[in-house]
Design a protein around this motif. Structure first.
Motif, PDB file in Angstrom:
ATOM      1  N   SER A  37      46.719  40.753  45.093  1.00  0.00           N
ATOM      2  CA  SER A  37      46.135  39.709  44.253  1.00  0.00           C
ATOM      3  C   SER A  37      46.101  40.218  42.819  1.00  0.00           C
ATOM      4  O   SER A  37      46.506  41.348  42.548  1.00  0.00           O
ATOM      5  CB  SER A  37      44.710  39.384  44.726  1.00  0.00           C
ATOM      6  N   LYS A  38      45.579  39.405  41.918  1.00  0.00           N
ATOM      7  CA  LYS A  38      45.461  39.868  40.533  1.00  0.00           C
ATOM      8  C   LYS A  38      44.505  41.058  40.435  1.00  0.00           C
ATOM      9  O   LYS A  38      44.616  41.886  39.550  1.00  0.00           O
ATOM     10  CB  LYS A  38      45.012  38.745  39.603  1.00  0.00           C
ATOM     11  N   ASP A  39      43.584  41.153  41.401  1.00  0.00           N
ATOM     12  CA  ASP A  39      42.634  42.260  41.435  1.00  0.00           C
ATOM     13  C   ASP A  39      43.114  43.446  42.281  1.00  0.00           C
ATOM     14  O   ASP A  39      42.487  44.496  42.282  1.00  0.00           O
ATOM     15  CB  ASP A  39      41.286  41.784  41.977  1.00  0.00           C
TER      16      ASP A  39
END
Length: 123
Positions: A37-39
């Motif tokens: 994910s973006k994280d």
């Protein structure tokens, strides 16, 4: 026996999985990834967790421990990260990396399933 793509898909089917990777800890490069994910940048995680594996191997060597690492568990507030070095003859120098959402996963089942995936993996 299962190839890398099949193994990654099986890893993603484990309840609560956020991302999965197969990593070469000699180079720190992910040979394959799914999810993330973006994280959770799986390339960054692969490189960082390579240092964790190398540090543990150095420590075991310094202590004279003649055992192998089954897995390394990192527990965060909202996630579990499992690092499982591949012990089969074709997987020397590789590890499975699995990131789980702590609220949606069963750690014991995830470890059990990851062991089964490792046993079938053919690199």
């Amino acid at each position: 026996m299962a190839g890398m793509d099949i193994s990654l898909k099986e890893m993603m089917q484990i309840d609560g999985t956020i991302g999965a990777a197969i990593v070469d800890y000699g180079s720190g490069m992910a040979l394959g990834t799914l999810g993330g994910s973006k994280d959770l940048d799986l390339q960054v995680a692969a490189a960082g967790n390579t240092e964790v594996v190398k540090a543990k191997l150095r420590t075991m060597d310094s202590l004279g421990l003649k055992d192998g690492i089954e897995d390394i568990l990192i527990t965060l507030g909202s996630q579990y990260h499992i690092i499982r070095p591949i012990s089969g003859r074709g997987g020397k120098g590789l590890f499975l990396y699995l990131a789980l959402d702590r609220g949606r996963s069963n750690l014991a089942m995830a470890r059990h399933q990851l062991r089964g995936i490792e046993e079938k993996l053919e690199v």
